[in-house]
Design a protein around this motif. Structure first.
Motif, mmCIF file in Angstrom:
data_model
loop_
_atom_site.group_PDB
_atom_site.id
_atom_site.type_symbol
_atom_site.label_atom_id
_atom_site.label_comp_id
_atom_site.label_asym_id
_atom_site.label_seq_id
_atom_site.Cartn_x
_atom_site.Cartn_y
_atom_site.Cartn_z
ATOM 1 N N ARG A 16 0.997 -1.219 -0.219
ATOM 2 C CA ARG A 16 0.075 -0.172 -0.026
ATOM 3 C C ARG A 16 0.917 1.238 0.106
ATOM 4 N NH1 ARG A 16 -4.278 1.133 4.952
ATOM 5 N NH2 ARG A 16 -5.138 -0.859 4.204
ATOM 6 N N ARG A 48 5.863 4.546 1.468
ATOM 7 C CA ARG A 48 5.381 3.320 1.293
ATOM 8 C C ARG A 48 5.197 2.511 2.777
ATOM 9 N NH1 ARG A 48 7.579 0.829 -4.285
ATOM 10 N NH2 ARG A 48 8.191 2.509 -5.114
ATOM 11 N N GLU A 52 0.985 12.413 -0.763
ATOM 12 C CA GLU A 52 0.391 13.474 -0.059
ATOM 13 C C GLU A 52 -0.170 14.686 -1.347
ATOM 14 O OE1 GLU A 52 2.744 15.001 2.968
ATOM 15 O OE2 GLU A 52 2.911 12.981 4.005
ATOM 16 N N GLY A 84 -4.345 11.607 -5.962
ATOM 17 C CA GLY A 84 -3.779 12.026 -4.553
ATOM 18 C C GLY A 84 -3.178 13.343 -4.792
ATOM 19 N N LYS A 91 -9.761 12.410 -0.020
ATOM 20 C CA LYS A 91 -8.630 11.353 0.158
ATOM 21 C C LYS A 91 -9.602 10.257 0.673
ATOM 22 C CE LYS A 91 -5.029 10.022 3.079
ATOM 23 N NZ LYS A 91 -3.743 10.210 3.925
ATOM 24 N N GLU A 97 -4.050 0.466 -2.418
ATOM 25 C CA GLU A 97 -3.563 -0.783 -1.993
ATOM 26 C C GLU A 97 -3.333 -1.689 -3.294
ATOM 27 O OE1 GLU A 97 -6.932 -2.023 0.141
ATOM 28 O OE2 GLU A 97 -5.780 -1.990 1.979
ATOM 29 N N GLU A 130 -4.469 6.849 -0.640
ATOM 30 C CA GLU A 130 -3.912 5.631 -0.223
ATOM 31 C C GLU A 130 -4.378 4.530 -1.003
ATOM 32 O OE1 GLU A 130 -4.686 5.430 4.219
ATOM 33 O OE2 GLU A 130 -4.139 3.328 3.970
ATOM 34 N N CYS A 166 -8.817 5.381 0.579
ATOM 35 C CA CYS A 166 -8.070 4.347 0.461
ATOM 36 C C CYS A 166 -8.732 3.471 -0.690
ATOM 37 C CB CYS A 166 -8.175 3.607 1.744
ATOM 38 S SG CYS A 166 -7.154 2.149 1.516
ATOM 39 N N CYS A 198 0.845 5.716 0.339
ATOM 40 C CA CYS A 198 0.281 7.077 0.583
ATOM 41 C C CYS A 198 0.908 8.028 -0.300
ATOM 42 C CB CYS A 198 0.516 7.425 2.043
ATOM 43 S SG CYS A 198 -0.424 6.307 3.066
#
Ligand code: S3P
Length: 425
Positions: free
Chosen positions: A3, A425, A7, A393, A374, A401, A399, A376, A5
């Protein structure tokens, strides 16, 4: 399952000559070298899972491959039968084009792939090939891999394809080259034409007239390829969208193929309001150059024509649509349902998770521009879904996956994304 992330980015200035080399052209370079007499030379081959699988198969079929880390040379020894199972991994292009190439080879061959590829339809190539005498089979009466192929004599054909697919067209052209007469292939809309350009450059007798491609069987081996693979516009497009949706940002994308059948998504982004310039710097089999994309306020758009010219870019284009004002619509794109994932469903479900309202149709969807939030999201094992939502993102943080699939087409994606924003990561 990894997964990542991302910013949000304030603004960035991105310039790169290191966008992943073109996947379609890399597959074809390795495969077409098998048809040549002498040593083919390939520079800037895409070193990603899909195309490395194709290169490995070319070696398993008997070609001598030398790789000095920069240039790959391939010397064909004809196509030799092998005890090994030929694994195309995640690649529909690999599997479908090998069907065309192996249909007339002497021997018996087995093609397989990963769990995703084994679910994708192969009848679109196995059926027309069977109609001209090829001996191909697989689960569900030849529709699903693993596929078995016993090389046979192929008859000349006049084939009218119902779908605009470069994979089907290429498989049939490869079969035509070793058939017993002049063949004609008709497609409903022009699909990407790398196969025709490259094989003509190697000396094959191919004539294209609008939607009709005529192929003469070759009497002698083709000339070797000497190619530098340009950057992949489908990969470059992620950074085009990144710049278009991020205020005060620019992306300068160098060495990209500007083949008109591949840059339609950039044209649509331009229609939405992005500031885009194209500069041709080279010509080898196709025009190559720099694409510069600058941020601008985006407006909604309707996309319903030339779908095969931007089919791979629709997930990333949908992120631009989510940031545009108004309702954007994609139609006539039912092919999205049989890509690495059902991309109508995976785009719509993930956009909904990001707070964007959508409507799903059998052949496309509508995206109501708004404010991305935002979330997931999952890639569903599809590289283009993973990269599209990582780019989203940049606006809101994200996020994603199951990102391993990015290695199928763009192994240095995170290095480049890291030049635009913070990635953990
Ligand atoms: C490709 C053709 C397209 C495209 C795929 C690559 C090729 O598929 O979506 O990513 O290299 O020929 P279809 O032929 O199924 O449209």
């Amino acid at each position: 399952m990894m997964r990542v992330c991302v910013e949000p980015a304030d603004s960035f200035s991105f310039q790169s000559a290191a966008i992943a080399p073109d996947k379609s052209i890399s597959h074809r370079s390795a495969m077409f070298a098998v048809l040549a007499e002498g040593q083919s030379r390939i520079e800037n081959f895409l070193r990603a899972e899909d195309t490395l699988n194709t290169l490995k198969i070319v070696g398993q079929l008997g070609a001598d491959i030398h790789d000095d880390g920069s240039v790959i040379t391939i010397t064909s020894n004809g196509i030799q039968e092998t005890a090994e199972i030929l694994d195309c991994g995640n690649s529909g292009t690999g599997m479908r084009l090998f069907c065309g190439l192996l249909s007339s080879a002497q021997g018996h061959f087995i093609l397989t792939g990963d769990e995703y590829l084994k679910r994708r339809p192969m009848k679109r190539v196995t059926q027309p090939l069977r109609n001209i005498g090829a001996k191909l089979d697989g689960r569900n009466n030849g529709d699903l891999a693993p596929l078995s192929i016993r090389g046979a004599s192929l008859q000349a054909f006049n084939y009218e394809s119902k779908i605009a697919s470069a994979q089907v067209k290429s498989a049939m052209i490869l079969a035509a080259l070793r058939s017993d007469g002049v063949c004609t292939y008709y497609e409903p809309e022009l699909s990407r034409d790398h196969t025709e350009r490259m094989l003509k450059g190697m000396g094959a007798h191919i004539e294209v007239n609008g939607l009709i491609t005529k192929v003469w069987p070759f009497e002698k081996a083709l000339k070797p390829l000497n190619i530098r693979v340009p950057a992949d516009p489908s990969s470059a497009f992620f950074f085009a969208v990144a710049a278009a949706i991020t205020p005060n940002s620019t992306a300068i994308l160098e060495g990209v193929t500007l083949n008109p059948t591949r840059i339609e998504a950039f044209k649509v982004l331009e229609r939405m309001g992005a500031d885009i310039a194209y500069d041709i710097t080279d010509e080898r089999y196709e025009p190559i150059g720099t694409i510069t994309v600058k941020h601008a306020a985006l407006n909604a758009v309707v996309v319903e024509e030339n779908i095969s010219w931007l089919i791979d870019e629709l997930p990333a284009l949908s992120i631009a649509m989510a940031c545009a004002s108004g309702q954007s619509i994609i139609k006539n794109a039912e092919e999205l349902r049989v890509k690495e994932s059902d991309r109508i469903k995976t785009v719509v479900d993930n956009l909904n998770l990001c707070g964007i309202s959508t409507e799903e149709y059998p052949d496309g969807y509508a995206v109501n521009g708004g404010t991305l939030q935002k979330a997931c999201v999952n890639s569903y094992g599809d590289h283009r879904i993973a990269m599209s939502f990582l780019v989203a993102g940049l606006r809101c943080g994200m996020e994603v996956e199951d990102i391993e699939c990015i290695n199928t087409s763009f192994p240095n994606f995170f290095d480049l994304l890291g030049q635009c924003t913070k990635v953990t990561r």
